[in-house]
Design a protein around this motif. Structure first.
Motif, mmCIF file in Angstrom:
data_model
loop_
_atom_site.group_PDB
_atom_site.id
_atom_site.type_symbol
_atom_site.label_atom_id
_atom_site.label_comp_id
_atom_site.label_asym_id
_atom_site.label_seq_id
_atom_site.Cartn_x
_atom_site.Cartn_y
_atom_site.Cartn_z
ATOM 1 N N MET A 112 14.445 9.316 -31.548
ATOM 2 C CA MET A 112 14.692 8.678 -30.259
ATOM 3 C C MET A 112 13.861 7.408 -30.156
ATOM 4 O O MET A 112 12.769 7.324 -30.725
ATOM 5 C CB MET A 112 14.368 9.638 -29.107
ATOM 6 C CG MET A 112 14.865 9.166 -27.739
ATOM 7 S SD MET A 112 14.476 10.335 -26.397
ATOM 8 C CE MET A 112 15.460 11.749 -26.887
ATOM 9 N N HIS A 113 14.365 6.441 -29.442
ATOM 10 C CA HIS A 113 13.707 5.151 -29.299
ATOM 11 C C HIS A 113 13.366 4.925 -27.822
ATOM 12 O O HIS A 113 14.187 5.204 -26.951
ATOM 13 C CB HIS A 113 14.658 4.044 -29.792
ATOM 14 C CG HIS A 113 13.982 2.737 -30.044
ATOM 15 N ND1 HIS A 113 14.585 1.722 -30.751
ATOM 16 C CD2 HIS A 113 12.760 2.251 -29.673
ATOM 17 C CE1 HIS A 113 13.769 0.688 -30.822
ATOM 18 N NE2 HIS A 113 12.657 0.986 -30.162
ATOM 19 N N ILE A 114 12.164 4.451 -27.558
ATOM 20 C CA ILE A 114 11.764 4.158 -26.184
ATOM 21 C C ILE A 114 11.037 2.819 -26.142
ATOM 22 O O ILE A 114 10.305 2.455 -27.071
ATOM 23 C CB ILE A 114 10.857 5.278 -25.601
ATOM 24 C CG1 ILE A 114 10.615 5.043 -24.097
ATOM 25 C CG2 ILE A 114 9.541 5.393 -26.362
ATOM 26 C CD1 ILE A 114 10.003 6.254 -23.391
ATOM 27 N N PHE A 117 8.888 9.392 -32.083
ATOM 28 C CA PHE A 117 9.700 8.359 -31.428
ATOM 29 C C PHE A 117 9.534 7.010 -32.134
ATOM 30 O O PHE A 117 8.456 6.700 -32.661
ATOM 31 C CB PHE A 117 9.264 8.184 -29.969
ATOM 32 C CG PHE A 117 9.864 9.170 -29.012
ATOM 33 C CD1 PHE A 117 10.651 8.735 -27.959
ATOM 34 C CD2 PHE A 117 9.623 10.533 -29.138
ATOM 35 C CE1 PHE A 117 11.196 9.632 -27.053
ATOM 36 C CE2 PHE A 117 10.167 11.438 -28.243
ATOM 37 C CZ PHE A 117 10.959 10.983 -27.199
ATOM 38 N N ASP A 118 10.578 6.228 -32.103
ATOM 39 C CA ASP A 118 10.462 4.809 -32.415
ATOM 40 C C ASP A 118 10.057 4.111 -31.118
ATOM 41 O O ASP A 118 10.703 4.293 -30.082
ATOM 42 C CB ASP A 118 11.802 4.243 -32.901
ATOM 43 C CG ASP A 118 12.196 4.797 -34.253
ATOM 44 O OD1 ASP A 118 11.300 4.984 -35.096
ATOM 45 O OD2 ASP A 118 13.395 5.058 -34.463
ATOM 46 N N VAL A 119 8.990 3.311 -31.171
ATOM 47 C CA VAL A 119 8.424 2.722 -29.959
ATOM 48 C C VAL A 119 8.471 1.197 -30.045
ATOM 49 O O VAL A 119 8.061 0.609 -31.041
ATOM 50 C CB VAL A 119 6.966 3.185 -29.749
ATOM 51 C CG1 VAL A 119 6.358 2.485 -28.538
ATOM 52 C CG2 VAL A 119 6.900 4.696 -29.583
ATOM 53 N N THR A 120 8.978 0.583 -28.979
ATOM 54 C CA THR A 120 8.950 -0.868 -28.836
ATOM 55 C C THR A 120 8.035 -1.224 -27.682
ATOM 56 O O THR A 120 8.175 -0.679 -26.585
ATOM 57 C CB THR A 120 10.354 -1.436 -28.569
ATOM 58 O OG1 THR A 120 11.196 -1.170 -29.694
ATOM 59 C CG2 THR A 120 10.301 -2.937 -28.324
ATOM 60 N N LEU A 121 7.080 -2.141 -27.925
ATOM 61 C CA LEU A 121 6.177 -2.600 -26.881
ATOM 62 C C LEU A 121 6.611 -3.983 -26.420
ATOM 63 O O LEU A 121 6.937 -4.841 -27.243
ATOM 64 C CB LEU A 121 4.735 -2.669 -27.399
ATOM 65 C CG LEU A 121 4.153 -1.396 -28.025
ATOM 66 C CD1 LEU A 121 2.711 -1.640 -28.438
ATOM 67 C CD2 LEU A 121 4.242 -0.228 -27.067
ATOM 68 N N THR A 122 6.594 -4.197 -25.104
ATOM 69 C CA THR A 122 6.983 -5.499 -24.584
ATOM 70 C C THR A 122 6.243 -5.799 -23.286
ATOM 71 O O THR A 122 5.789 -4.877 -22.587
ATOM 72 C CB THR A 122 8.507 -5.569 -24.322
ATOM 73 O OG1 THR A 122 8.842 -6.862 -23.812
ATOM 74 C CG2 THR A 122 8.931 -4.520 -23.306
ATOM 75 N N GLN A 134 17.863 2.985 -24.265
ATOM 76 C CA GLN A 134 18.252 3.786 -23.100
ATOM 77 C C GLN A 134 17.013 4.262 -22.340
ATOM 78 O O GLN A 134 16.973 4.258 -21.123
ATOM 79 C CB GLN A 134 19.086 4.990 -23.539
ATOM 80 C CG GLN A 134 19.466 5.950 -22.416
ATOM 81 C CD GLN A 134 20.326 5.300 -21.344
ATOM 82 O OE1 GLN A 134 21.158 4.438 -21.649
ATOM 83 N NE2 GLN A 134 20.128 5.680 -20.094
ATOM 84 N N HIS A 135 15.986 4.658 -23.097
ATOM 85 C CA HIS A 135 14.767 5.171 -22.474
ATOM 86 C C HIS A 135 13.716 4.071 -22.404
ATOM 87 O O HIS A 135 13.518 3.318 -23.372
ATOM 88 C CB HIS A 135 14.226 6.360 -23.265
ATOM 89 C CG HIS A 135 15.115 7.559 -23.195
ATOM 90 N ND1 HIS A 135 16.195 7.728 -24.039
ATOM 91 C CD2 HIS A 135 15.109 8.636 -22.377
ATOM 92 C CE1 HIS A 135 16.810 8.857 -23.755
ATOM 93 N NE2 HIS A 135 16.169 9.423 -22.739
ATOM 94 N N VAL A 136 13.056 3.980 -21.277
ATOM 95 C CA VAL A 136 12.047 2.955 -21.063
ATOM 96 C C VAL A 136 10.954 3.522 -20.164
ATOM 97 O O VAL A 136 11.211 4.395 -19.327
ATOM 98 C CB VAL A 136 12.689 1.690 -20.428
ATOM 99 C CG1 VAL A 136 13.338 2.022 -19.102
ATOM 100 C CG2 VAL A 136 11.671 0.570 -20.260
#
Length: 264
Positions: A1-3, A30-35, A43-45
């Protein structure tokens, strides 16, 4: 899952929470993106507060809302809820622990009898929990009606942040408090608020409380009509509330996030 984890680059508390959330989610695979932006492609944030969270939810995301805790030192605990703020958010069911987590960290006083006044507890103007509502007319009306309903004088406690923001609040039918919340609750016969988290403090202090909005985290253990004195059983409510907030260490380890994503 990616968040996607969003934080403001100018807010230290948001950056700190973004870091521990990233570590915790990565431990769960999880795959995590930081911004630091205000948009996401996943979809998940997760973001701090409902002001941005509401915009992300309206855009179709599943939003993990990060906020201060409800019990004890609110700055030492972090609440996590899906798709809403406080009582309007979605929380996983608490484990059946017989109240061990609550007793380990917190305490609750017996319901009290009597008191010298009605305590009307204010909130920060413009707070996201108010959803744009100006509470001054409500304060005025509530103070007048509460004095008649309970036959007691009304003490109004403006939120401490209002003075720091240069906002003066004085009601016609109430005197302003100059004490701490604990001091005000000690002599209060009943406490009233719209949906402030101070209702959690008043209920734990044993002061019968009236709340006006279901967004209050104390909604299920308070009255909702002026003149009522509600003293329900608070044990299960308190035990469950202890599982709706977490330490940074619990988030970083992934333990808190397991509950939030249904891994357990």
């Amino acid at each position: 899952m990616h968040i996607t984890l969003i934080s403001s680059p100018r807010a230290e508390h948001q950056l700190a929470h973004q870091a521990v959330l990233a570590a915790g989610f990565e431990k769960l695979g999880f795959d995590v993106t930081l911004t630091h932006g205000q948009a996401a492609r996943t979809q998940h944030v997760a973001c701090w507060g409902w002001r941005l969270g509401q915009k992300l939810r309206a855009a179709g995301h599943d939003v993990l809302v990060i906020e201060r805790g409800y019990l004890g030192d609110r700055f030492a605990w972090t609440s996590l809820a899906w798709n809403g703020l406080n009582g309007h958010g979605e929380f996983p069911a608490a484990p059946v622990d017989g109240g061990e987590r609550f007793r380990q960290h917190f305490s609750m006083q017996p319901w009290k009898e009597g008191g010298d006044y009605v305590l009307l507890m204010g909130q920060v103007p413009g707070d996201a929990s108010l959803q744009g509502k100006d509470l001054m007319p409500w304060y005025e009306q509530t103070a007048e009606r509460a004095a008649a309903a309970y036959g007691l004088p009304v003490k109004f406690r403006p939120h401490p942040l209002t003075a720091r923001k240069g906002i003066k609040q004085q009601l016609r039918m109430a005197t302003n408090s100059r004490g701490t919340l604990s001091e005000d609750l000690a002599a209060a016969a009943v406490a009233i608020c719209y949906n402030s988290n101070s209702a959690v403090d008043s209920v734990l202090a044993g002061v019968p409380t009236v709340t006006a909005d279901a967004g209050s985290m104390a909604w299920n253990v308070t009255a909702h009509k002026l003149g009522e004195i509600a003293k329900p059983d608070r044990e299960q409510w308190a035990h469950d509330l202890a599982w709706k907030q977490w330490t940074l260490a619990e988030i970083e380890s992934g333990a808190a996030l397991r509950w939030m994503v249904g891994y357990d």
